[in-house]
Design a protein around this motif. Structure first.
Motif, PDB file in Angstrom:
ATOM      1  N   GLN A 251       8.047  -0.950 -51.261  1.00  0.00           N
ATOM      2  CA  GLN A 251       8.062  -1.076 -50.874  1.00  0.00           C
ATOM      3  C   GLN A 251       9.068  -2.194 -50.134  1.00  0.00           C
ATOM      4  O   GLN A 251       9.557  -2.366 -48.715  1.00  0.00           O
ATOM      5  CB  GLN A 251       7.274  -2.090 -50.156  1.00  0.00           C
ATOM      6  CG  GLN A 251       5.197  -1.625 -50.091  1.00  0.00           C
ATOM      7  CD  GLN A 251       5.210  -1.582 -52.110  1.00  0.00           C
ATOM      8  OE1 GLN A 251       5.848  -1.874 -53.535  1.00  0.00           O
ATOM      9  NE2 GLN A 251       3.940  -1.327 -52.517  1.00  0.00           N
TER      10      GLN A 251
ATOM     11  N   GLY B  54       9.907   7.069 -44.644  1.00  0.00           N
ATOM     12  CA  GLY B  54       8.552   7.698 -45.260  1.00  0.00           C
ATOM     13  C   GLY B  54       8.065   6.571 -46.638  1.00  0.00           C
ATOM     14  O   GLY B  54       8.782   6.552 -47.622  1.00  0.00           O
ATOM     15  N   LEU B  55       6.549   6.860 -46.740  1.00  0.00           N
ATOM     16  CA  LEU B  55       6.675   5.855 -48.185  1.00  0.00           C
ATOM     17  C   LEU B  55       5.175   6.612 -48.820  1.00  0.00           C
ATOM     18  O   LEU B  55       4.307   6.387 -48.365  1.00  0.00           O
ATOM     19  CB  LEU B  55       6.648   4.220 -47.682  1.00  0.00           C
ATOM     20  CG  LEU B  55       6.036   3.042 -49.068  1.00  0.00           C
ATOM     21  CD1 LEU B  55       7.067   3.290 -50.623  1.00  0.00           C
ATOM     22  CD2 LEU B  55       5.849   1.875 -48.633  1.00  0.00           C
ATOM     23  N   GLN B  56       5.277   6.153 -50.357  1.00  0.00           N
ATOM     24  CA  GLN B  56       4.481   6.588 -50.619  1.00  0.00           C
ATOM     25  C   GLN B  56       3.870   6.135 -51.668  1.00  0.00           C
ATOM     26  O   GLN B  56       4.873   6.201 -53.263  1.00  0.00           O
ATOM     27  CB  GLN B  56       4.324   8.468 -50.793  1.00  0.00           C
ATOM     28  CG  GLN B  56       3.197   8.903 -51.489  1.00  0.00           C
ATOM     29  CD  GLN B  56       3.537  10.164 -52.401  1.00  0.00           C
ATOM     30  OE1 GLN B  56       4.705  10.538 -53.252  1.00  0.00           O
ATOM     31  NE2 GLN B  56       3.024  11.735 -51.586  1.00  0.00           N
TER      32      GLN B  56
ATOM     33  N   SER C  56       0.735   5.147 -54.643  1.00  0.00           N
ATOM     34  CA  SER C  56      -0.714   5.172 -55.283  1.00  0.00           C
ATOM     35  C   SER C  56      -1.019   4.556 -55.712  1.00  0.00           C
ATOM     36  O   SER C  56      -2.467   4.089 -55.877  1.00  0.00           O
ATOM     37  CB  SER C  56      -0.564   6.842 -56.501  1.00  0.00           C
ATOM     38  OG  SER C  56       0.016   6.398 -57.867  1.00  0.00           O
TER      39      SER C  56
ATOM     40  N   GLN D  41      -2.267   0.256 -55.088  1.00  0.00           N
ATOM     41  CA  GLN D  41      -2.147  -0.884 -53.894  1.00  0.00           C
ATOM     42  C   GLN D  41      -1.958  -2.073 -54.872  1.00  0.00           C
ATOM     43  O   GLN D  41      -2.226  -2.466 -56.557  1.00  0.00           O
ATOM     44  CB  GLN D  41      -3.652  -0.982 -53.572  1.00  0.00           C
ATOM     45  CG  GLN D  41      -4.101   0.329 -52.790  1.00  0.00           C
ATOM     46  CD  GLN D  41      -3.217   0.467 -51.444  1.00  0.00           C
ATOM     47  OE1 GLN D  41      -2.847  -0.478 -50.724  1.00  0.00           O
ATOM     48  NE2 GLN D  41      -2.670   1.442 -51.587  1.00  0.00           N
TER      49      GLN D  41
ATOM     50  N   SER E 178       4.536  -6.382 -47.484  1.00  0.00           N
ATOM     51  CA  SER E 178       2.884  -5.794 -46.534  1.00  0.00           C
ATOM     52  C   SER E 178       2.980  -6.073 -45.492  1.00  0.00           C
ATOM     53  O   SER E 178       2.966  -5.353 -44.759  1.00  0.00           O
ATOM     54  CB  SER E 178       1.779  -5.950 -47.569  1.00  0.00           C
ATOM     55  OG  SER E 178       1.878  -5.154 -49.054  1.00  0.00           O
TER      56      SER E 178
ATOM     57  N   LEU F 130       6.130  -4.049 -43.271  1.00  0.00           N
ATOM     58  CA  LEU F 130       5.421  -2.354 -42.808  1.00  0.00           C
ATOM     59  C   LEU F 130       4.382  -2.125 -42.337  1.00  0.00           C
ATOM     60  O   LEU F 130       5.010  -1.165 -41.907  1.00  0.00           O
ATOM     61  CB  LEU F 130       5.064  -2.307 -44.676  1.00  0.00           C
ATOM     62  CG  LEU F 130       5.700  -2.132 -45.695  1.00  0.00           C
ATOM     63  CD1 LEU F 130       5.513  -2.005 -46.812  1.00  0.00           C
ATOM     64  CD2 LEU F 130       7.454  -0.644 -45.470  1.00  0.00           C
ATOM     65  N   ALA F 131       3.167  -3.170 -42.197  1.00  0.00           N
ATOM     66  CA  ALA F 131       1.950  -3.188 -41.250  1.00  0.00           C
ATOM     67  C   ALA F 131       2.810  -3.140 -40.053  1.00  0.00           C
ATOM     68  O   ALA F 131       2.233  -2.189 -39.333  1.00  0.00           O
ATOM     69  CB  ALA F 131       1.443  -3.482 -41.358  1.00  0.00           C
TER      70      ALA F 131
ATOM     71  N   ARG G 256       6.717   5.431 -42.568  1.00  0.00           N
ATOM     72  CA  ARG G 256       5.207   6.558 -42.488  1.00  0.00           C
ATOM     73  C   ARG G 256       4.159   6.389 -44.262  1.00  0.00           C
ATOM     74  O   ARG G 256       4.902   6.295 -44.571  1.00  0.00           O
ATOM     75  CB  ARG G 256       5.719   7.935 -41.757  1.00  0.00           C
ATOM     76  CG  ARG G 256       5.682   8.300 -40.323  1.00  0.00           C
ATOM     77  CD  ARG G 256       6.157   9.230 -40.028  1.00  0.00           C
ATOM     78  NE  ARG G 256       7.677   9.197 -40.392  1.00  0.00           N
ATOM     79  CZ  ARG G 256       8.029  11.015 -40.932  1.00  0.00           C
ATOM     80  NH1 ARG G 256       7.467  11.584 -40.984  1.00  0.00           N
ATOM     81  NH2 ARG G 256       9.714  11.066 -41.807  1.00  0.00           N
ATOM     82  N   GLN G 257       3.075   6.173 -43.801  1.00  0.00           N
ATOM     83  CA  GLN G 257       2.145   6.178 -45.309  1.00  0.00           C
ATOM     84  C   GLN G 257       2.460   7.579 -45.619  1.00  0.00           C
ATOM     85  O   GLN G 257       1.336   8.364 -44.661  1.00  0.00           O
ATOM     86  CB  GLN G 257       1.163   5.190 -44.951  1.00  0.00           C
ATOM     87  CG  GLN G 257       1.623   3.796 -44.882  1.00  0.00           C
ATOM     88  CD  GLN G 257       2.521   2.999 -45.730  1.00  0.00           C
ATOM     89  OE1 GLN G 257       1.806   3.431 -47.303  1.00  0.00           O
ATOM     90  NE2 GLN G 257       3.429   1.951 -45.356  1.00  0.00           N
TER      91      GLN G 257
ATOM     92  N   GLY H 264       1.109  10.954 -47.174  1.00  0.00           N
ATOM     93  CA  GLY H 264      -0.349  10.809 -48.464  1.00  0.00           C
ATOM     94  C   GLY H 264       0.073  12.224 -49.347  1.00  0.00           C
ATOM     95  O   GLY H 264       1.416  11.919 -49.808  1.00  0.00           O
TER      96      GLY H 264
END
Length: 379
Positions: free
Chosen positions: A215, A229-231, A233, A235, A260, A263-264, A269-270, A272
């Motif tokens: 993050q 982009g951020l990935q 797995s 939380q 967090s 980032l919100a 981009r989150q 997946g």
């Protein structure tokens, strides 16, 4: 003369030293180095024996966790020259490298060593780099490479290399490399490496300074104008289990919560679809910082950031910012390292919670506002 090929033993060191002094005027291996190579190094020292004496040797170094071998040295005695021994030792080296599951063999040679250059080029080695001031006498080195196992054509992009200057700054070093590749006018400087660490760190390890969270790195890249982009797995704050102090754990929670929140409210981009689709990433000209377990590279169980520079159907290619000199590694050994997809999938899954994390950078949509101090002085 007929030669017998075998692995060197400690009893060969005296003859190896004679060969070394006969063949090289500078950059010679000493007795201590030969002892290390024979008994402890991640290496194979192949000797050619003829008429009861050593006629030559080839020294191979291996990079743990990768499919890369390095022909560190090849020497032939004066009396054995002109008999094809160089060709035979090179073939022996390639065979030993294949036995160690190497797909690539790399080497360095002086520009004035014409016989060696002819040998390597005749056997399919291609020139791919030049290193200035490499040898003790300040001569440059030509770097050659050969794919010794058949493969699909690899796809890598030119990515400048930057070695981390501190034990805990692998993430910032990877970020500097990615930003430079996407924005060539940038400089890679230590003051920004440290600034990136200050912006991105959240983690206290069991002792000492902390490392950078995905993050934090994503936000640092965003501030510099990149499409990100951020990935992740898992939380919540990462690596809490490795910290005994509740005070430090609380600091990690608070910093993670602030990251967090930022980032919100950001355009990051989150991503997946775990694990990361490296082929799609390559098609869209993205560069990925990937968190790995360093165990497969160094036998040390620690989180570590590397930069993916490309991939093909067989391998993922990495820049590793950590130069571990105790493992006989140099900066050039840490660039475009070929790692099988299976090996990469294993190393990019960290810890008991099987954490996967990546930060992906794309070229800025608009010109980023970069402080003048971070730009190189190009005319």
């Amino acid at each position: 003369m007929n030669f017998i090929y075998r692995l060197a033993e400690l009893s060969d060191v005296d003859e190896l030293l004679v060969l070394e002094n006969q063949c090289f005027e500078t950059d010679r291996l000493n007795a201590r180095s030969f002892h290390w190579m024979v008994s402890r190094a991640n290496a194979r020292l192949i000797v050619a024996q003829g008429d009861g004496h050593l006629a030559g040797y080839a020294l191979l170094l291996f990079h743990r966790g990768t499919s890369l071998g390095r022909l560190y040295s090849l020497a032939i005695s004066e009396r054995a020259r002109g008999q094809g021994l160089g060709q035979q030792l090179l073939a022996q080296a390639e065979q030993h490298a294949r036995e160690r599951d190497c797909a690539y063999l790399r080497l360095e040679v002086r520009p004035d060593n014409a016989p060696a250059i002819r040998l390597y080029e005749r056997n399919g080695y291609r020139l791919f780099d030049r290193i200035d001031d490499y040898y003790e006498d300040h001569a440059c080195a030509l770097r050659y490479e050969k794919r010794i196992r058949e493969h699909a054509v690899g796809v890598t992009r030119h990515v400048p290399y930057y070695a981390q200057t501190l034990d805990f700054s692998c993430g910032p070093a990877c970020l500097l490399m990615a930003m430079k590749a996407l924005q060539p006018e940038r400089a890679m400087q230590r003051h920004e490496e440290l600034q990136l660490w200050r912006e991105a760190t959240t983690v206290f390890m069991t002792s000492g300074h902390g490392g950078c969270s995905p993050q934090g790195l994503a936000l640092a890249a965003l501030r510099r104008g990149f499409d990100v982009g951020l990935q992740v797995s898992v939380q919540g704050p990462l690596f809490l289990a490795g910290v005994r102090s509740e005070e430090k754990r609380e600091v990690m929670r608070l910093v993670h919560q602030e990251f967090s929140r930022e980032l919100a409210q950001s355009p990051v981009r989150q991503l997946g679809n775990l694990p990361l689709d490296l082929h799609a990433l390559q098609q869209h000209n993205g560069l990925a910082l990937v968190l790995i377990s360093s165990y497969r590279l160094t036998r040390s169980k620690a989180p570590h950031w590397v930069l993916v520079t490309g991939c093909d159907s067989d391998f993922v290619y990495l820049h590793d910012p950590d130069i571990d000199h105790s493992q006989q590694r140099q900066a050039m050994d840490c660039q475009y390292m070929p790692v099988s997809h299976k090996e990469f999938d294993g190393m990019s899954c960290f810890g008991a919670d099987k954490l996967r994390a990546a930060v992906v950078l794309y070229r800025p949509v608009v010109a980023a506002i970069i402080p003048a101090s971070t730009l190189s002085n190009h005319a």
